[in-house]
Design a protein around this motif. Structure first.
Motif, PDB file in Angstrom:
ATOM      1  N   ALA A 198       9.585  10.319  -8.023  1.00 18.16           N
ATOM      2  CA  ALA A 198       9.261  11.652  -8.519  1.00 18.16           C
ATOM      3  C   ALA A 198      10.272  12.662  -7.983  1.00 18.16           C
ATOM      4  CB  ALA A 198       7.852  12.033  -8.084  1.00 18.16           C
ATOM      5  N   PRO A 199      10.520  13.744  -8.719  1.00 15.90           N
ATOM      6  CA  PRO A 199      11.511  14.737  -8.294  1.00 15.90           C
ATOM      7  C   PRO A 199      11.301  15.260  -6.876  1.00 15.90           C
ATOM      8  CG  PRO A 199      10.884  15.139 -10.561  1.00 15.90           C
ATOM      9  CD  PRO A 199       9.993  14.037 -10.071  1.00 15.90           C
ATOM     10  N   VAL A 200      10.049  15.473  -6.474  1.00 19.89           N
ATOM     11  CA  VAL A 200       9.806  15.999  -5.129  1.00 19.89           C
ATOM     12  C   VAL A 200      10.232  14.989  -4.072  1.00 19.89           C
ATOM     13  CG1 VAL A 200       7.402  15.165  -5.051  1.00 19.89           C
ATOM     14  CG2 VAL A 200       8.107  17.112  -3.622  1.00 19.89           C
ATOM     15  N   VAL A 256      12.593  12.644  -4.596  1.00 19.67           N
ATOM     16  CA  VAL A 256      14.054  12.612  -4.694  1.00 19.67           C
ATOM     17  C   VAL A 256      14.654  13.692  -3.798  1.00 19.67           C
ATOM     18  CG1 VAL A 256      16.021  13.040  -6.226  1.00 19.67           C
ATOM     19  CG2 VAL A 256      14.122  11.586  -6.990  1.00 19.67           C
ATOM     20  N   GLN A 257      14.064  14.886  -3.813  1.00 21.35           N
ATOM     21  CA  GLN A 257      14.564  15.974  -2.975  1.00 21.35           C
ATOM     22  C   GLN A 257      14.407  15.640  -1.499  1.00 21.35           C
ATOM     23  OE1 GLN A 257      16.208  18.862  -4.048  1.00 21.35           O
ATOM     24  NE2 GLN A 257      16.664  18.903  -1.851  1.00 21.35           N
ATOM     25  N   GLN A 258      13.302  15.012  -1.137  1.00 26.38           N
ATOM     26  CA  GLN A 258      13.097  14.625   0.261  1.00 26.38           C
ATOM     27  C   GLN A 258      14.135  13.601   0.705  1.00 26.38           C
ATOM     28  OE1 GLN A 258       9.049  13.347   0.940  1.00 26.38           O
ATOM     29  NE2 GLN A 258       8.181  15.170  -0.025  1.00 26.38           N
ATOM     30  N   ILE A 259      14.402  12.608  -0.144  1.00 22.00           N
ATOM     31  CA  ILE A 259      15.417  11.599   0.190  1.00 22.00           C
ATOM     32  C   ILE A 259      16.789  12.262   0.303  1.00 22.00           C
ATOM     33  CG2 ILE A 259      16.591   9.523  -0.623  1.00 22.00           C
ATOM     34  CD1 ILE A 259      13.764   8.970   0.328  1.00 22.00           C
ATOM     35  N   HIS A 260      17.072  13.180  -0.610  1.00 21.68           N
ATOM     36  CA  HIS A 260      18.342  13.913  -0.566  1.00 21.68           C
ATOM     37  C   HIS A 260      18.492  14.641   0.761  1.00 21.68           C
ATOM     38  CE1 HIS A 260      20.977  17.400  -1.166  1.00 21.68           C
ATOM     39  NE2 HIS A 260      21.603  16.677  -2.081  1.00 21.68           N
ATOM     40  N   ASP A 261      17.446  15.334   1.181  1.00 25.17           N
ATOM     41  CA  ASP A 261      17.516  16.108   2.415  1.00 25.17           C
ATOM     42  C   ASP A 261      17.753  15.204   3.626  1.00 25.17           C
ATOM     43  OD1 ASP A 261      17.053  18.329   0.867  1.00 25.17           O
ATOM     44  OD2 ASP A 261      14.941  18.541   1.436  1.00 25.17           O
ATOM     45  N   LYS A 262      17.121  14.033   3.641  1.00 28.88           N
ATOM     46  CA  LYS A 262      17.281  13.111   4.772  1.00 28.88           C
ATOM     47  C   LYS A 262      18.681  12.507   4.795  1.00 28.88           C
ATOM     48  CE  LYS A 262      13.158  13.899   6.163  1.00 28.88           C
ATOM     49  NZ  LYS A 262      12.935  14.763   7.355  1.00 28.88           N
ATOM     50  N   LEU A 263      19.205  12.163   3.620  1.00 34.79           N
ATOM     51  CA  LEU A 263      20.567  11.633   3.578  1.00 34.79           C
ATOM     52  C   LEU A 263      21.582  12.707   3.962  1.00 34.79           C
ATOM     53  CD1 LEU A 263      20.499   9.401   0.353  1.00 34.79           C
ATOM     54  CD2 LEU A 263      20.245   8.712   2.751  1.00 34.79           C
ATOM     55  N   MET A 264      21.314  13.941   3.584  1.00 35.64           N
ATOM     56  CA  MET A 264      22.188  15.036   3.987  1.00 35.64           C
ATOM     57  C   MET A 264      22.156  15.210   5.504  1.00 35.64           C
ATOM     58  SD  MET A 264      24.402  17.219   2.929  1.00 35.64           S
ATOM     59  CE  MET A 264      24.142  17.468   1.161  1.00 35.64           C
ATOM     60  N   GLU A 265      20.990  15.029   6.088  1.00 29.69           N
ATOM     61  CA  GLU A 265      20.865  15.103   7.539  1.00 29.69           C
ATOM     62  C   GLU A 265      21.679  13.997   8.215  1.00 29.69           C
ATOM     63  OE1 GLU A 265      17.260  14.946  10.864  1.00 29.69           O
ATOM     64  OE2 GLU A 265      16.797  15.505   8.785  1.00 29.69           O
ATOM     65  N   LEU A 266      21.635  12.801   7.646  1.00 28.55           N
ATOM     66  CA  LEU A 266      22.439  11.694   8.182  1.00 28.55           C
ATOM     67  C   LEU A 266      23.930  11.989   8.026  1.00 28.55           C
ATOM     68  CD1 LEU A 266      20.413   8.654   6.801  1.00 28.55           C
ATOM     69  CD2 LEU A 266      20.472   9.474   9.167  1.00 28.55           C
ATOM     70  N   GLN A 285       0.812  -1.215   0.000  1.00 31.52           N
ATOM     71  CA  GLN A 285       0.000   0.000   0.000  1.00 31.52           C
ATOM     72  C   GLN A 285       0.845   1.264   0.000  1.00 31.52           C
ATOM     73  OE1 GLN A 285      -2.186  -1.204   3.616  1.00 31.52           O
ATOM     74  NE2 GLN A 285      -4.054  -1.177   2.385  1.00 31.52           N
ATOM     75  N   LEU A 286       2.153   1.102   0.016  1.00 28.23           N
ATOM     76  CA  LEU A 286       3.049   2.254   0.067  1.00 28.23           C
ATOM     77  C   LEU A 286       3.440   2.702  -1.333  1.00 28.23           C
ATOM     78  CD1 LEU A 286       5.521   1.125   2.896  1.00 28.23           C
ATOM     79  CD2 LEU A 286       3.364   2.367   3.136  1.00 28.23           C
ATOM     80  N   SER A 287       3.652   4.004  -1.480  1.00 27.95           N
ATOM     81  CA  SER A 287       4.204   4.529  -2.728  1.00 27.95           C
ATOM     82  C   SER A 287       5.678   4.139  -2.822  1.00 27.95           C
ATOM     83  CB  SER A 287       4.073   6.047  -2.758  1.00 27.95           C
ATOM     84  OG  SER A 287       4.929   6.628  -1.774  1.00 27.95           O
ATOM     85  N   GLY A 288       6.264   4.351  -3.996  1.00 26.01           N
ATOM     86  CA  GLY A 288       7.679   4.057  -4.162  1.00 26.01           C
ATOM     87  C   GLY A 288       8.547   4.845  -3.196  1.00 26.01           C
ATOM     88  N   GLY A 289       8.211   6.120  -2.996  1.00 26.72           N
ATOM     89  CA  GLY A 289       8.973   6.942  -2.070  1.00 26.72           C
ATOM     90  C   GLY A 289       8.853   6.452  -0.637  1.00 26.72           C
ATOM     91  N   GLU A 290       7.646   6.034  -0.253  1.00 27.27           N
ATOM     92  CA  GLU A 290       7.438   5.518   1.103  1.00 27.27           C
ATOM     93  C   GLU A 290       8.178   4.200   1.305  1.00 27.27           C
ATOM     94  OE1 GLU A 290       2.983   7.468   1.785  1.00 27.27           O
ATOM     95  OE2 GLU A 290       3.204   5.461   0.950  1.00 27.27           O
ATOM     96  N   GLN A 291       8.200   3.382   0.279  1.00 28.00           N
ATOM     97  CA  GLN A 291       8.954   2.135   0.368  1.00 28.00           C
ATOM     98  C   GLN A 291      10.451   2.418   0.548  1.00 28.00           C
ATOM     99  OE1 GLN A 291       8.142  -0.544  -2.868  1.00 28.00           O
ATOM    100  NE2 GLN A 291       5.928  -0.409  -2.598  1.00 28.00           N
ATOM    101  N   GLN A 292      10.948   3.428  -0.162  1.00 22.76           N
ATOM    102  CA  GLN A 292      12.356   3.771  -0.020  1.00 22.76           C
ATOM    103  C   GLN A 292      12.652   4.291   1.378  1.00 22.76           C
ATOM    104  OE1 GLN A 292      15.484   3.087  -0.656  1.00 22.76           O
ATOM    105  NE2 GLN A 292      15.230   3.646  -2.815  1.00 22.76           N
TER     106      GLN A 292
END
Length: 230
Positions: free
Chosen positions: A162-164, A166-176, A130-137
């Motif tokens: 989706a680009p939006v 991708v930006q969220q994943i980028h921000d979280k990895l930058m936080e890590l 039931q998760l989107s691709g982004g949620e699964q990631q």
């Protein structure tokens, strides 16, 4: 921290890596770039023990890395595969519980990964399908963090997103990254990878053909064309 020295590996009778040598340093992000089929994912799978090392050596913090995936995870390496590999029949909470209970005492807790990825907190009772691709990631990364890794390796974390997102994943990895977590990142998205990385290595035909800084590869148009097709 993680050092591959003259590593050869592959699938069955097909050899993919040929005496590949590369080092990921502690407290830094190494981006591994290359065209499709260059050997990037094979490199990660060999590190994780999912493929056998035919020759050469892999060491982690100066010790020879164990050859079995569960031993590699126990040694302190978290892996986010390209296929994500969440359990689709389980809920988000159940997926997280499996890792949390296996690695009890970790600095990472379910509460902490939900703080990093608030969307997971909203989807706790939803099944993996039931998760989107982004949620699964997000779930795949959160599950890896619950293993309390000293090194996190990610294989194509932006693929199909989706680009939006991708930006969220980028921000979280930058936080890590700012938190001091060491990472190895395999990624086709050149801008995404070089904006996160401290060091860059390019793979072609199973060998490292270029190493340098993000600034150097951004400035080296010839290398981009030759090895990446950018």
């Amino acid at each position: 921290m993680l050092e591959l020295t003259n590593v050869s590996s592959g699938y069955g009778e097909t050899q993919v890596l040929y005496d590949l040598s590369v080092t990921a340093k502690a407290g830094r992000v190494l981006a591994v770039l290359g065209r499709n089929g260059a050997g990037k994912s094979t490199t990660l799978k060999t590190v994780m023990g999912l493929l056998p090392t035919r020759s050469g050596a892999i060491s982690f913090d100066g010790a020879t890395l164990p050859g079995k995936p569960y031993e590699v995870a126990k040694a302190g390496i978290g892996y986010v595969p390209e296929t994500r590999d969440i359990f689709p029949s389980l809920t988000v909470r159940e997926n997280l519980d499996l890792a949390a209970k296996r690695f009890e005492g970790s600095d990472w807790t379910i509460e902490r990964v939900v703080e990093l990825f608030p969307r997971l907190g909203e989807r706790m009772s939803n099944g993996g399908t039931q998760l989107s691709g982004g949620e699964q990631q997000m779930l795949a990364i959160a599950r890896a963090l619950l293993m309390n890794p000293r090194l996190l390796i990610l294989d194509e974390p932006t693929e199909g997103l989706a680009p939006v997102i991708v930006q969220q994943i980028h921000d979280k990895l930058m936080e890590l990254k700012r938190g001091g977590l060491s990472m190895v990142l395999v990624e086709q998205n050149f801008g995404f990878a070089t904006s996160l990385a401290d060091d860059v290595a390019i793979v072609s035909k199973g060998q490292i053909v270029w190493t340098g800084s993000p600034a150097e590869i951004r400035a080296d148009i010839e290398a981009q064309h030759r090895w990446l097709g950018v």
